[in-house]
Scaffold this motif. Structure first.
Motif, PDB file in Angstrom:
ATOM      1  N   MET A   9      -1.825 -12.700  -4.196  1.00  0.00           N
ATOM      2  CA  MET A   9      -1.236 -13.124  -5.566  1.00  0.00           C
ATOM      3  C   MET A   9      -1.776 -12.184  -6.465  1.00  0.00           C
ATOM      4  SD  MET A   9      -1.221 -16.758  -7.119  1.00  0.00           S
ATOM      5  CE  MET A   9      -0.072 -17.644  -6.401  1.00  0.00           C
ATOM      6  N   SER A  10      -0.963 -11.872  -7.421  1.00  0.00           N
ATOM      7  CA  SER A  10      -1.317 -10.974  -8.445  1.00  0.00           C
ATOM      8  C   SER A  10      -2.141 -11.750  -9.529  1.00  0.00           C
ATOM      9  CB  SER A  10      -0.144  -9.980  -9.123  1.00  0.00           C
ATOM     10  OG  SER A  10       0.538 -11.148  -9.772  1.00  0.00           O
ATOM     11  N   ASP A  11      -2.871 -10.689 -10.472  1.00  0.00           N
ATOM     12  CA  ASP A  11      -3.622 -11.315 -11.605  1.00  0.00           C
ATOM     13  C   ASP A  11      -2.710 -12.143 -12.540  1.00  0.00           C
ATOM     14  OD1 ASP A  11      -6.115 -10.382 -10.472  1.00  0.00           O
ATOM     15  OD2 ASP A  11      -6.066  -8.809 -11.622  1.00  0.00           O
ATOM     16  N   PRO A  12      -1.422 -11.548 -12.780  1.00  0.00           N
ATOM     17  CA  PRO A  12      -0.571 -12.351 -13.710  1.00  0.00           C
ATOM     18  C   PRO A  12      -0.106 -13.506 -13.282  1.00  0.00           C
ATOM     19  CG  PRO A  12      -0.227  -9.998 -13.747  1.00  0.00           C
ATOM     20  CD  PRO A  12      -0.803 -10.143 -12.562  1.00  0.00           C
ATOM     21  N   GLU A  13       0.081 -13.588 -11.856  1.00  0.00           N
ATOM     22  CA  GLU A  13       0.441 -14.863 -11.218  1.00  0.00           C
ATOM     23  C   GLU A  13      -0.638 -15.785 -11.237  1.00  0.00           C
ATOM     24  OE1 GLU A  13       3.544 -13.613  -7.981  1.00  0.00           O
ATOM     25  OE2 GLU A  13       1.676 -13.015  -7.484  1.00  0.00           O
ATOM     26  N   LEU A  14      -2.001 -15.513 -11.079  1.00  0.00           N
ATOM     27  CA  LEU A  14      -3.153 -16.188 -11.011  1.00  0.00           C
ATOM     28  C   LEU A  14      -3.395 -16.832 -12.517  1.00  0.00           C
ATOM     29  CD1 LEU A  14      -5.578 -14.652  -8.849  1.00  0.00           C
ATOM     30  CD2 LEU A  14      -4.667 -17.078  -8.550  1.00  0.00           C
ATOM     31  N   GLU A  15      -3.089 -16.021 -13.382  1.00  0.00           N
ATOM     32  CA  GLU A  15      -3.127 -16.440 -14.987  1.00  0.00           C
ATOM     33  C   GLU A  15      -2.168 -17.397 -15.257  1.00  0.00           C
ATOM     34  OE1 GLU A  15      -5.107 -16.887 -18.225  1.00  0.00           O
ATOM     35  OE2 GLU A  15      -5.768 -16.162 -16.690  1.00  0.00           O
ATOM     36  N   LEU A  16      -0.977 -17.386 -14.919  1.00  0.00           N
ATOM     37  CA  LEU A  16      -0.139 -18.475 -15.153  1.00  0.00           C
ATOM     38  C   LEU A  16      -0.287 -19.446 -14.418  1.00  0.00           C
ATOM     39  CD1 LEU A  16       2.738 -18.995 -16.237  1.00  0.00           C
ATOM     40  CD2 LEU A  16       3.899 -18.176 -14.221  1.00  0.00           C
ATOM     41  N   LEU A  17      -0.952 -19.418 -13.154  1.00  0.00           N
ATOM     42  CA  LEU A  17      -1.157 -20.959 -12.579  1.00  0.00           C
ATOM     43  C   LEU A  17      -2.488 -21.472 -13.282  1.00  0.00           C
ATOM     44  CD1 LEU A  17      -1.527 -20.187  -8.765  1.00  0.00           C
ATOM     45  CD2 LEU A  17       0.088 -21.969  -9.872  1.00  0.00           C
ATOM     46  N   ARG A  18      -3.295 -20.565 -13.994  1.00  0.00           N
ATOM     47  CA  ARG A  18      -4.449 -21.357 -14.532  1.00  0.00           C
ATOM     48  C   ARG A  18      -4.124 -21.906 -15.751  1.00  0.00           C
ATOM     49  NH1 ARG A  18      -7.146 -15.978 -12.975  1.00  0.00           N
ATOM     50  NH2 ARG A  18      -8.683 -16.248 -11.417  1.00  0.00           N
ATOM     51  N   GLN A  19      -3.108 -21.213 -16.589  1.00  0.00           N
ATOM     52  CA  GLN A  19      -2.500 -21.659 -17.733  1.00  0.00           C
ATOM     53  C   GLN A  19      -1.669 -23.262 -17.369  1.00  0.00           C
ATOM     54  OE1 GLN A  19       0.083 -18.860 -19.420  1.00  0.00           O
ATOM     55  NE2 GLN A  19      -1.828 -17.418 -19.766  1.00  0.00           N
ATOM     56  N   ARG A  20      -0.826 -23.152 -16.385  1.00  0.00           N
ATOM     57  CA  ARG A  20      -0.278 -24.504 -15.925  1.00  0.00           C
ATOM     58  C   ARG A  20      -1.363 -25.287 -15.698  1.00  0.00           C
ATOM     59  NH1 ARG A  20       3.052 -22.916 -11.220  1.00  0.00           N
ATOM     60  NH2 ARG A  20       3.358 -24.997 -10.733  1.00  0.00           N
ATOM     61  N   ALA A  21      -2.404 -25.143 -14.901  1.00  0.00           N
ATOM     62  CA  ALA A  21      -3.216 -25.932 -14.457  1.00  0.00           C
ATOM     63  C   ALA A  21      -4.086 -26.527 -15.748  1.00  0.00           C
ATOM     64  CB  ALA A  21      -4.176 -25.446 -13.486  1.00  0.00           C
ATOM     65  N   ALA A  22      -4.223 -25.820 -16.769  1.00  0.00           N
ATOM     66  CA  ALA A  22      -4.951 -26.172 -17.721  1.00  0.00           C
ATOM     67  C   ALA A  22      -4.133 -27.149 -18.534  1.00  0.00           C
ATOM     68  CB  ALA A  22      -5.141 -24.959 -18.913  1.00  0.00           C
ATOM     69  N   ARG A  23      -2.863 -27.118 -18.480  1.00  0.00           N
ATOM     70  CA  ARG A  23      -1.855 -28.213 -18.941  1.00  0.00           C
ATOM     71  C   ARG A  23      -1.712 -29.429 -18.451  1.00  0.00           C
ATOM     72  NH1 ARG A  23       1.161 -23.180 -20.016  1.00  0.00           N
ATOM     73  NH2 ARG A  23       2.194 -23.777 -18.372  1.00  0.00           N
ATOM     74  N   GLY A  24      -2.333 -29.304 -17.356  1.00  0.00           N
ATOM     75  CA  GLY A  24      -2.493 -30.661 -16.388  1.00  0.00           C
ATOM     76  C   GLY A  24      -1.373 -30.610 -15.349  1.00  0.00           C
ATOM     77  N   ASP A  25      -0.896 -29.593 -14.918  1.00  0.00           N
ATOM     78  CA  ASP A  25       0.060 -29.328 -13.788  1.00  0.00           C
ATOM     79  C   ASP A  25      -0.635 -29.618 -12.506  1.00  0.00           C
ATOM     80  OD1 ASP A  25       1.627 -28.567 -11.812  1.00  0.00           O
ATOM     81  OD2 ASP A  25       2.850 -27.197 -12.852  1.00  0.00           O
ATOM     82  N   SER A  26      -0.525 -30.729 -11.768  1.00  0.00           N
ATOM     83  CA  SER A  26      -1.511 -30.778 -10.612  1.00  0.00           C
ATOM     84  C   SER A  26      -0.847 -29.726  -9.485  1.00  0.00           C
ATOM     85  CB  SER A  26      -1.309 -32.041 -10.201  1.00  0.00           C
ATOM     86  OG  SER A  26      -0.093 -32.834  -9.876  1.00  0.00           O
ATOM     87  N   ASP A  27       0.282 -29.593  -9.482  1.00  0.00           N
ATOM     88  CA  ASP A  27       0.644 -28.588  -8.278  1.00  0.00           C
ATOM     89  C   ASP A  27       0.000 -27.269  -8.598  1.00  0.00           C
ATOM     90  OD1 ASP A  27       2.421 -30.423  -7.147  1.00  0.00           O
ATOM     91  OD2 ASP A  27       4.189 -29.754  -8.255  1.00  0.00           O
ATOM     92  N   ALA A  28      -0.299 -26.883  -9.994  1.00  0.00           N
ATOM     93  CA  ALA A  28      -0.867 -25.628 -10.319  1.00  0.00           C
ATOM     94  C   ALA A  28      -2.229 -25.696  -9.726  1.00  0.00           C
ATOM     95  CB  ALA A  28      -0.689 -25.130 -11.695  1.00  0.00           C
ATOM     96  N   VAL A  29      -2.932 -26.790  -9.964  1.00  0.00           N
ATOM     97  CA  VAL A  29      -4.443 -26.846  -9.571  1.00  0.00           C
ATOM     98  C   VAL A  29      -4.479 -26.907  -7.887  1.00  0.00           C
ATOM     99  CG1 VAL A  29      -6.275 -28.639  -9.614  1.00  0.00           C
ATOM    100  CG2 VAL A  29      -4.895 -28.461 -11.676  1.00  0.00           C
ATOM    101  N   ASP A  30      -3.607 -27.650  -7.540  1.00  0.00           N
ATOM    102  CA  ASP A  30      -3.596 -27.569  -6.064  1.00  0.00           C
ATOM    103  C   ASP A  30      -3.400 -25.988  -5.435  1.00  0.00           C
ATOM    104  OD1 ASP A  30      -3.918 -30.261  -6.010  1.00  0.00           O
ATOM    105  OD2 ASP A  30      -1.804 -30.632  -5.319  1.00  0.00           O
ATOM    106  N   GLU A  31      -2.702 -25.109  -6.069  1.00  0.00           N
ATOM    107  CA  GLU A  31      -2.264 -24.035  -5.798  1.00  0.00           C
ATOM    108  C   GLU A  31      -3.549 -23.344  -6.050  1.00  0.00           C
ATOM    109  OE1 GLU A  31      -0.193 -20.553  -4.099  1.00  0.00           O
ATOM    110  OE2 GLU A  31       0.166 -22.795  -3.756  1.00  0.00           O
ATOM    111  N   LEU A  32      -3.983 -23.174  -7.090  1.00  0.00           N
ATOM    112  CA  LEU A  32      -5.464 -22.648  -7.438  1.00  0.00           C
ATOM    113  C   LEU A  32      -6.409 -22.840  -6.529  1.00  0.00           C
ATOM    114  CD1 LEU A  32      -5.474 -22.753 -11.460  1.00  0.00           C
ATOM    115  CD2 LEU A  32      -5.303 -20.721 -10.262  1.00  0.00           C
TER     116      LEU A  32
END
Length: 92
Positions: free
Chosen positions: A1-24
């Protein structure tokens, strides 16, 4: 996974997206990224804390396990107790 993809996941997780947290958590576990797992655990993810304990145990990272146990993580305390009993099977 690329850095931009990880950053997007982190942003989604910070907004409370549980799927993003699980993926992270999954990605961090695969990379052995204890810092990412610590961050997720500090944000309240029990799954991240469990993965952090597992990774620390695999690496025999007693300092991390002690830190987690001191913070109230029962799984880390159990792993430490198990390691102690294996190191001293007589129990003394």
């Amino acid at each position: 996974m690329s850095d931009p993809e990880l950053e997007l996941l982190r942003q989604r997780a910070a907004r409370g997206d549980s799927d993003a947290v699980d993926e992270l958590i999954e990605q961090a576990s695969e990379r052995g990224d204890m810092a990412e797992l610590r961050s997720l655990a500090a944000s309240g993810s029990r799954d991240a804390a469990d993965q952090l304990v597992e990774l620390a145990a695999e690496r025999n990272d007693l300092d991390e396990l002690r830190r987690l146990a001191a913070g109230g993580n029962r799984n880390a305390a159990d792993v430490l107790a198990e390691i102690d009993s294996e190191a001293d099977p007589s129990g003394s």
